[in-house]
Design an enzyme around this catalytic site. Structure first.
Site, short mmCIF file in Angstrom:
data_model
loop_
_atom_site.label_atom_id
_atom_site.label_comp_id
_atom_site.label_asym_id
_atom_site.label_seq_id
_atom_site.Cartn_x
_atom_site.Cartn_y
_atom_site.Cartn_z
N THR A 211 -2.40 55.32 1.19
CA THR A 211 -1.25 55.02 0.33
C THR A 211 -1.33 55.73 -1.00
O THR A 211 -2.42 56.03 -1.50
CB THR A 211 -1.14 53.51 0.06
OG1 THR A 211 -2.34 53.04 -0.59
CG2 THR A 211 -0.92 52.73 1.34
N GLU A 259 2.02 50.37 -3.87
CA GLU A 259 1.41 51.39 -3.03
C GLU A 259 2.39 51.78 -1.93
O GLU A 259 2.99 50.91 -1.30
CB GLU A 259 0.11 50.88 -2.41
CG GLU A 259 -0.94 50.49 -3.44
CD GLU A 259 -2.22 49.99 -2.79
OE1 GLU A 259 -2.83 50.77 -2.03
OE2 GLU A 259 -2.58 48.83 -3.02
#
Length: 311
Positions: A211, A259
């Site tokens: 991420t 994220e």
């Protein structure tokens, strides 16, 4: 579009203008109506359209500590205004001294002496000057004195008499509740969060879902904790994404993060880049699973759902 910071940035010899004034946080659908009419009126008169806004948010100067979460940073607002055809944006530094200007002094200093306003367009709840003493009636009186006309537009979300107005306050509440679809209805587009990608714990990479950990800009309105479908934009490329907001309770996290996993992309290196995350749809709330396998199974389902929603 010209972008000015402070009255001194306005070019010498600037001509007549049709002006609108406000924070314009989010440039939501009500704002778009006012901005559209400002541009339209300016074109009718053969003059320039100008938006006057403020930095920091006036509430932070008048009541320190009360700065609202922001739906869009100033550069994003200016970009959205440019798309609507606005000719210039003037960002006025909002200081304690500036907050003391009476409505009449504000009108003369900004609208008359610098922008040579021949028209002003506002919403019905517009307030200005020291202690927000000025309203649209005050503005109309000043217009008669200084030769500019005033147009007042409502910001309602529909034609029904009881239709609620579009507002930044409503959009912020919906974002805070995680209702990003509802917020998009108010904004006229998905809510966006921006920031620089920084190094995190890198657990997503270890789990097979690397991420981009986005360090959001100050005062950003971040959606409620949970998992969302949306898009990650970096270097001009818009990629479908599964987005996680929260403290990562699975690993006893304490810091709230945003994220974004770019779906099906391999080998992306986004560290240090300024990116944008657009929230399309809420998928689920933040959870702590009994096992790591349980988490991985759920993450796979989340990504599949995000992939489906962003097709």
């Amino acid at each position: 579009m010209q972008r000015w910071r402070g009255l001194e940035d306005i070019p010498e010899g600037w001509g007549r203008s049709v002006v609108t004034i406000g924070s314009y946080d989010g440039v939501h659908r009500g704002h778009q109506r006012i901005l559209g009419r400002t541009v339209e009126r300016a074109r009718e008169l053969g003059v320039s359209s100008v938006v006057v806004t403020f930095d920091p948010h006036p509430s932070e100067v008048v009541r320190p500590g009360s700065h609202p979460p922001l739906l869009a940073p100033h550069h994003r607002r200016a970009d959205l205004m440019a798309e609507l055809g606005v000719d210039a944006v003037l960002v006025l530094p909002f200081t304690a001294d500036f907050s003391q200007l009476s409505p009449a002094d504000f009108a003369v200093k900004v609208l008359v002496d610098k922008l040579h306003a021949c028209g002003v367009v506002e919403g019905p709840t517009f307030r200005f000057g020291h202690r927000a003493e000025g309203d649209v009636e005050t503005l109309a009186e000043l217009g008669r004195t200084y030769d500019f006309d005033v147009t007042v537009l409502d910001l309602c979300a529909g034609e029904a008499p009881d239709a609620a107005p579009f507002s930044s306050t409503l959009a912020r509440r919906l974002v805070a509740e995680g209702d990003v679809r509802g917020a998009a209805e108010v904004l006229g587009r998905p809510h966006r969060v921006e920031g620089v990608v920084v190094r995190g714990a890198q657990r997503g990479r270890e789990l097979g879902f690397p991420t981009a950990n986005v360090e959001t800009l100050p005062y950003t309105a971040v959606p409620d904790d949970g998992v969302y479908a949306g898009w990650l934009t970096a270097d001009g490329e818009r990629m479908p994404a599964a987005i996680s907001v929260g403290t990562n309770p699975q690993f006893e996290g304490k810091t709230r993060t945003v994220e974004a996993y770019a779906i099906d992309r391999v080998g992306l290196d986004l560290y240090g880049l300024h990116v944008a995350v657009d929230f399309l749809e809420f998928i689920r709330g933040q959870e702590k699973f009994e096992t790591l396998d349980g988490l991985l199974e759920r993450m796979t389902k989340d990504v599949d759902r995000a992939r489906e929603l962003t097709r």
